[in-house]
Design an enzyme around this catalytic site. Structure first.
Site, PDB file in Angstrom:
ATOM      1  CB  SER A 148      -6.639 -82.188-116.125  1.00 54.05           C
ATOM      2  OG  SER A 148      -7.014 -81.056-115.976  1.00 54.05           O
ATOM      3  CE1 TYR A 161      -3.580 -82.091-111.647  1.00 52.31           C
ATOM      4  CE2 TYR A 161      -4.226 -80.275-112.878  1.00 52.31           C
ATOM      5  CZ  TYR A 161      -4.590 -81.481-112.364  1.00 52.31           C
ATOM      6  OH  TYR A 161      -5.697 -82.182-112.333  1.00 52.31           O
TER       7      TYR A 161
END
Length: 253
Positions: A148, A161
């Site tokens: 990501s 995260y």
């Protein structure tokens, strides 16, 4: 987009029940790969496998939980029994939770670590020997990790995260030193905001509102657009490795 060298390949795609994983599986199958679909939701996998077969592709639905060692081992056995050795693995399973450090939600932290990092490692280990053997036989072998943009940018309330995705990015770089000399390609894909079920993992209304505001201002990629890049990367000549692909909506900084 030109896709080559996919017919006859055998792929495993995790997180295939939705989002990027589903889109990657559909596109691989459309271009001739046999695709093993791995995710927890058996009914979603069965429906996707049926759709792929109806379109003339080959797909195997394998319900599996990447956070469980025995489940991954059993899934790997089922894939090999049905399709033989694997030469393409796409690690797309992931979870994104808003978990502010001050809240101290250790269960949320652990869930992200178990899925995004340890789960990726379990699947990679389950199929590494297949990839190395395929490359030794002169065939194309690929490991694709969906990371990501959060691996590089900071977002308040998503520190854990982001840390898991930074781990995926760094792991991909390090694995290249081990598997690259054996002709196994490693591709790390870092999408920005993308339409997926990740938003649905967030239950705090305040955090949902924050995310929705960012998405409204910036826009999103579709899962199919990210899948297009993944399939392009694995369809190149075997001596060409697109090692890292960062793809963002145009308005995302």
């Amino acid at each position: 987009m030109s896709y080559e060298n996919l017919a006859g390949r055998t792929a495993v795609v995790t997180g295939a029940a939705s989002g990027i994983g589903e889109a990657v599986a559909v596109l691989l199958a459309r271009h001739g790969a046999r695709v093993a679909l791995l995710a927890r939701r058996a009914e979603r996998l069965d429906a996707l496998a049926g759709k792929i077969r109806a379109d003339g592709g080959q797909a195997l639905a394998v319900a599996a939980d990447v956070t469980d060692e025995a489940s991954v081992a059993e899934a790997a056995g089922r894939v090999r029994e049905a399709y033989g050795a694997v030469d393409l693995v796409v690690n797309s399973a992931g979870v994104m939770l808003a978990a502010p450090i001050e809240a101290g939600d250790a269960a949320a932290w652990q869930r992200m670590i178990d899925t995004n990092v340890s789960g990726l490692l379990r699947v990679t280990r389950a199929f590494t020997a297949d990839l190395v053997d395929a490359a030794a036989e002169g065939r194309t072998a690929d490991l694709v990790n969906i990371s990501s943009i959060a691996a590089h940018l900071t977002f308040p309330n998503y520190a854990v995260y982001s840390a898991t995705k930074a781990a995926v990015t760094h792991l991909s770089q390090s694995l290249r030193t081990e598997l690259g000399p054996k002709d196994v390609r490693i591709t790390n894909v870092e999408p920005g905001f993308t339409e997926s079920e990740l938003r649905d993992h967030i239950t705090d209304p305040e955090r949902v509102g924050e995310l929705d505001a960012m998405v409204s201002a910036i826009g999103t990629l579709t899962s199919e657009e990210v899948a297009d890049l993944v399939v392009y990367a694995v369809s190149r000549s075997r001596h060409v490795n697109l090692r890292q692909v960062m793809v963002l909506p145009t308005r995302q900084a």
